[in-house]
Design an enzyme around this catalytic site. Sequence first.
Site, mmCIF file in Angstrom:
data_model
loop_
_atom_site.group_PDB
_atom_site.id
_atom_site.type_symbol
_atom_site.label_atom_id
_atom_site.label_comp_id
_atom_site.label_asym_id
_atom_site.label_seq_id
_atom_site.Cartn_x
_atom_site.Cartn_y
_atom_site.Cartn_z
ATOM 1 N N GLU A 39 -1.129 -1.250 -5.905
ATOM 2 C CA GLU A 39 -2.190 -0.476 -6.533
ATOM 3 C C GLU A 39 -1.700 0.167 -7.833
ATOM 4 O O GLU A 39 -0.566 0.627 -7.917
ATOM 5 C CB GLU A 39 -2.658 0.633 -5.592
ATOM 6 N N ASP A 81 -4.029 1.284 6.711
ATOM 7 C CA ASP A 81 -3.018 0.978 5.708
ATOM 8 C C ASP A 81 -2.678 -0.516 5.646
ATOM 9 O O ASP A 81 -2.527 -1.074 4.554
ATOM 10 C CB ASP A 81 -1.745 1.789 5.972
ATOM 11 N N ASP A 87 0.855 -1.183 0.000
ATOM 12 C CA ASP A 87 0.000 0.000 0.000
ATOM 13 C C ASP A 87 0.890 1.231 0.000
ATOM 14 O O ASP A 87 1.700 1.421 0.913
ATOM 15 C CB ASP A 87 -0.911 0.007 1.239
#
Length: 233
Positions: free
Chosen positions: A123, A207, A29
């Site tokens: 991501e 997170d 992340d």
Amino acid sequence: MPSGKYYVSLLVETIIDELPKTGSNIGVDLGLTDFIVLSDGSKAANPKFLSKLQDKLAREQKTLARRREIANTEQRKLSDSKNYQKQKLKVAKVYERITNCRKDFLHKLSFNLIKNHDVIAIEDLNVKGMVKNRKLAKAISDSSWSTFTTMLAYKAEWYGKALIKIDRWYPSSKTCSGCGHLLIKDKLSLSVRSWTCPSCQQNNNRDINASINILNEGLKLASIKTVGAAGLA
């Protein structure tokens, strides 16, 4: 180079051996306070190289602007002003230091992830769109998420590892990694750093929870790709 240095570029052909498999997979992340938060709970702090050298850069740029004004007042070309050129070199060296420190950090971090894990899920952020936010633009640019992701991509290819990119719209922060419960759209502002799942009561660090979800989604996509490739064979 703007800093006055010269570099020699050599092109060589070489064979890169794949790294040994570790049996470990990781979700990543990306963030601003912590540069990355991993699904195993570990973190890498954001070094913020531009922020750390911002005051020094501002001072050197201010001096550069002052010497530009002096040269213009005296109707001298900037190329003929020794003081201006010396100061321009100082500014360039500060920028070069920021760039070199950032690249060194990104190279070491990306290699360690590739070395220690077989599948890395991350991501697929729309960085160009995100930097349009004036409040976050400088911090996002300083983090160099795009460069980091690019490094992971080519190093994964070199060393026989897999980088899986998760759709940018995947609700990794708002999905409970324990039971899969999805919070409603406006129920998790950026200021909320942890939340308790109303379904299973699991307490989620924002997170770490996101990185776990990213990993799980990445493994699903990796499995689909593997099955798809097998079906075509």
